[in-house]
Design an enzyme around this catalytic site. Structure first.
Site, PDB file in Angstrom:
ATOM      1  N   HIS A  12       0.836  -1.219   0.000  1.00  5.10           N
ATOM      2  CA  HIS A  12       0.000   0.000   0.000  1.00  5.10           C
ATOM      3  C   HIS A  12       0.872   1.270   0.000  1.00  5.10           C
ATOM      4  O   HIS A  12       0.549   2.259   0.656  1.00  5.10           O
ATOM      5  CB  HIS A  12      -1.006  -0.021   1.157  1.00  5.10           C
ATOM      6  CG  HIS A  12      -0.392  -0.168   2.526  1.00  5.10           C
ATOM      7  ND1 HIS A  12      -0.939  -0.975   3.515  1.00  5.10           N
ATOM      8  CD2 HIS A  12       0.707   0.384   3.091  1.00  5.10           C
ATOM      9  CE1 HIS A  12      -0.200  -0.892   4.607  1.00  5.10           C
ATOM     10  NE2 HIS A  12       0.796  -0.075   4.383  1.00  5.10           N
ATOM     11  N   HIS A  59      -1.196   4.604   9.775  1.00  5.27           N
ATOM     12  CA  HIS A  59       0.157   5.160   9.911  1.00  5.27           C
ATOM     13  C   HIS A  59       0.099   6.475  10.683  1.00  5.27           C
ATOM     14  O   HIS A  59       0.430   7.537  10.164  1.00  5.27           O
ATOM     15  CB  HIS A  59       0.775   5.369   8.533  1.00  5.27           C
ATOM     16  CG  HIS A  59       0.792   4.139   7.674  1.00  5.27           C
ATOM     17  ND1 HIS A  59      -0.336   3.643   7.053  1.00  5.27           N
ATOM     18  CD2 HIS A  59       1.790   3.288   7.338  1.00  5.27           C
ATOM     19  CE1 HIS A  59      -0.023   2.552   6.368  1.00  5.27           C
ATOM     20  NE2 HIS A  59       1.252   2.313   6.523  1.00  5.27           N
ATOM     21  N   HIS A 196      10.771  -3.849   2.906  1.00  8.33           N
ATOM     22  CA  HIS A 196      11.111  -2.435   2.909  1.00  8.33           C
ATOM     23  C   HIS A 196      11.611  -1.964   4.264  1.00  8.33           C
ATOM     24  O   HIS A 196      11.098  -2.362   5.296  1.00  8.33           O
ATOM     25  CB  HIS A 196       9.994  -1.549   2.390  1.00  8.33           C
ATOM     26  CG  HIS A 196       8.652  -1.533   3.085  1.00  8.33           C
ATOM     27  ND1 HIS A 196       7.914  -2.638   3.380  1.00  8.33           N
ATOM     28  CD2 HIS A 196       7.901  -0.479   3.485  1.00  8.33           C
ATOM     29  CE1 HIS A 196       6.766  -2.275   3.924  1.00  8.33           C
ATOM     30  NE2 HIS A 196       6.724  -0.966   4.023  1.00  8.33           N
ATOM     31  N   GLU A 243       4.913  -5.618   8.112  1.00  8.95           N
ATOM     32  CA  GLU A 243       3.535  -5.455   7.621  1.00  8.95           C
ATOM     33  C   GLU A 243       2.986  -6.753   7.023  1.00  8.95           C
ATOM     34  O   GLU A 243       1.772  -6.931   6.934  1.00  8.95           O
ATOM     35  CB  GLU A 243       3.469  -4.331   6.579  1.00  8.95           C
ATOM     36  CG  GLU A 243       3.650  -2.940   7.173  1.00  8.95           C
ATOM     37  CD  GLU A 243       3.434  -1.811   6.175  1.00  8.95           C
ATOM     38  OE1 GLU A 243       3.232  -0.686   6.612  1.00  8.95           O
ATOM     39  OE2 GLU A 243       3.480  -2.049   4.956  1.00  8.95           O
TER      40      GLU A 243
HETATM   41 FE   LIG Z   1       2.300   0.771   5.578  1.00  5.50          FE
END
Ligand SMILES: [Fe+2]
Length: 282
Positions: A12, A59, A196, A243
């Site tokens: 996302h 977030h 990431h 995530e």
């Molecule tokens: Fe995220």
């Protein structure tokens, strides 16, 4: 009876939201990324789900450091796109499914998953980017074609839930959905990932081999993936790779045996590896 027909996972990445909002989809950098979702949009248009249960993480848009629910469910009738610093994203507001969401919250809590019930919440890129990728670039005056139940999981504030806990929660989510009396077609999304790391000396870390193993396992051996400890996600895929536990929540809500109908993996997307998979219940 409501029925889960399929599961979708996708990264996302917030830069995708910026690319859409600034109309950069045809730029050489972005073109292959959006092309990777052409099949998915056609597939989604054919499925015509009534409800999407969208598992994502907030977030620090709806929740800040004062409160971080581990598992939450949006029970409102409506959710607005969050202002993440540049105003609210120009996408449709979400129509929730209050009745079904309250039913799921009740069933999950009685099934020993202690949900936080959220009756007012803005939804950030963790939710709106997957909606764009699967339903297209709709403007604020248009409507998403189905109801959406937002399902945030904390992966921002240590400790996030384990992959196994998320997978088991997915199984309970399925029981909750299937006890809802109305005949509704439901698709579950698990979003975030893949490898990431956004900060520090390892920023931009990509581990294609590990990501590929995770994608293979998601289809064929999700129970094997539930044994991955937090330390492995962080070591092998970077601090934000955690995530991916949200993908296991989606996977738990499907049959043990699923059909992988589509997979897309692309590097780089912002400073991450982008992953996407569609699984149908056989
Ligand atoms: Fe995220």
């Amino acid at each position: 009876m409501a029925k889960i027909i399929a599961g979708v996972t996708t990264s996302h990445v917030p830069a995708i939201a910026a690319a859409i909002d600034l109309k950069k989809q045809e730029m050489p950098y972005w073109q292959p990324i959006f092309k990777g979702y052409e099949f998915s949009k056609k597939w989604m248009a054919e499925q015509k789900p009534d409800v999407i249960i969208l598992i994502y993480n907030d977030h620090a848009s709806a929740f800040d450091a004062t409160i971080f629910p581990t598992f939450a469910i949006g029970c409102a009738d409506e959710f607005l796109p969050a202002d993440e610093g540049w105003g609210r994203r120009p996408v449709p507001k979400l129509k929730g499914h209050s009745d079904m969401a309250c039913h799921i919250a009740q069933k999950l809590i009685l099934d020993e998953f202690d949900m936080t019930v959220v009756n007012r919440m803005d939804v950030d890129h963790g939710l709106t980017v997957p909606m764009n990728l699967l339903f297209g670039d709709l403007g604020p005056d248009e409507e998403w074609p189905c109801r959406v139940i937002p399902f945030p999981i904390n992966v921002v504030q240590y400790p996030p839930p384990t992959g196994k806990r998320c997978y088991d929660m997915g199984k309970a989510l399925r029981r909750a959905v299937e006890s809802y009396p109305e005949d509704l077609k439901v698709i579950v999304f698990g979003t975030g990932g893949m490898s990431h790391q956004l900060q520090g000396t390892r920023a931009g870390l990509i581990n294609k081999e590990w990501d590929t193993r995770f994608l293979d396992g998601l289809t064929k051996d999700p129970v094997g993936l539930t044994k991955i400890p937090h330390s492995e996600y962080v070591r092998e895929t970077g601090s934000e790779g955690i995530e991916m536990v949200m993908w296991l929540a989606m996977r738990g809500a499907l049959n043990d045996d699923v059909k992988e109908v589509y997979r897309f993996y692309h590097v780089p997307c912002s400073n991450t590896a982008l992953g996407h998979i569609i699984l149908e219940n056989k």
